[in-house]
Enzyme design. Structure first.
Site, short mmCIF file in Angstrom:
data_model
loop_
_atom_site.label_atom_id
_atom_site.label_comp_id
_atom_site.label_asym_id
_atom_site.label_seq_id
_atom_site.Cartn_x
_atom_site.Cartn_y
_atom_site.Cartn_z
N SER A 98 0.95 -1.12 0.13
CA SER A 98 0.18 -0.17 -0.18
C SER A 98 0.97 1.15 0.13
O SER A 98 1.68 1.46 -0.91
CB SER A 98 -0.92 -0.05 1.22
OG SER A 98 -1.76 0.78 1.11
N HIS A 123 -2.56 -1.20 -4.31
CA HIS A 123 -3.92 -1.32 -4.39
C HIS A 123 -4.41 0.07 -4.43
O HIS A 123 -3.91 1.09 -4.22
CB HIS A 123 -4.69 -2.24 -3.50
CG HIS A 123 -4.41 -1.73 -1.86
ND1 HIS A 123 -4.66 -2.59 -0.87
CD2 HIS A 123 -3.79 -0.69 -1.56
CE1 HIS A 123 -4.46 -1.79 0.33
NE2 HIS A 123 -4.15 -0.82 -0.04
#
Length: 194
Positions: A98, A123
């Protein structure tokens, strides 16, 4: 309870002890080894600014083993990395997920690395909000703007077309160190220190 090792050095003035992170900082090494939040961002930004003041022409090395975290906190680190004069080399040890992956890719081009068994995950931003419908709409609009901004920066940092980054970040996208190199998130997989 967090245990931080202490390193004892012999100098011509006697012994001196440092916590391990202070000793690493002396060698221009910063560790991001937890969730990205306001506290960790403040510490990392302060260390980056300190090292720039110490020597603006010498590289800084940011080691990352992080599950990610707050976008705004991560952007504070990202902006500081771009703002300061020294190149910031990034090295993934373990997992950069992330915002951790975003910061890994934010290192100086040609100086972004991963150890062979590390993993990277990209993501889309996560968020949640409760409240009145109008407020929910405002927050949804904000997170969509953040998603666009993050994807645009990742596209620039990796050399991938924006459409490809948007597709790949729609869900959790895990990459090995070699796959992260092919994707453009890092420049080299290293197994020995140079």
């Amino acid at each position: 309870m967090s245990l931080v090792p202490v390193v004892v050095e012999q100098t011509n003035r006697g012994e001196r002890s440092y916590d391990i992170y202070s000793r690493l900082l002396k060698d221009r090494i910063i560790m991001l080894s937890e969730e990205v939040n306001d506290t960790t961002a403040s510490l990392i930004v302060a260390q980056l600014l300190f090292l720039e003041a110490e020597d603006p022409d010498k590289d800084i090395h940011l080691y990352i083993n992080s599950p990610g975290g707050s976008i705004t906190s991560g952007m504070a680190i990202y902006d500081t990395m771009q703002y300061i004069k020294p190149d910031v080399s990034t090295i993934c040890v373990g997992m950069a997920a992330s915002m951790g992956a975003f910061l890994l890719a934010a290192g100086a081009k040609g100086k972004r690395y991963a150890l062979p068994n590390s993993e990277v995950m990209i993501h889309q931003p996560l968020g949640g909000f409760r409240g009145q419908a109008t407020d929910i709409g405002i927050h949804a609009e904000r997170i969509l703007k953040m998603k666009k901004k993050l994807n645009t920066i990742l596209s620039d940092r990796t050399g991938k077309p924006l459409e490809q980054v948007e597709l790949d970040t729609e869900r959790d996208h895990f990459l090995s160190a070699e796959e992260a190199k092919e994707y453009g998130l890092i420049d080299e997989v290293i197994d020995k220190k140079k």
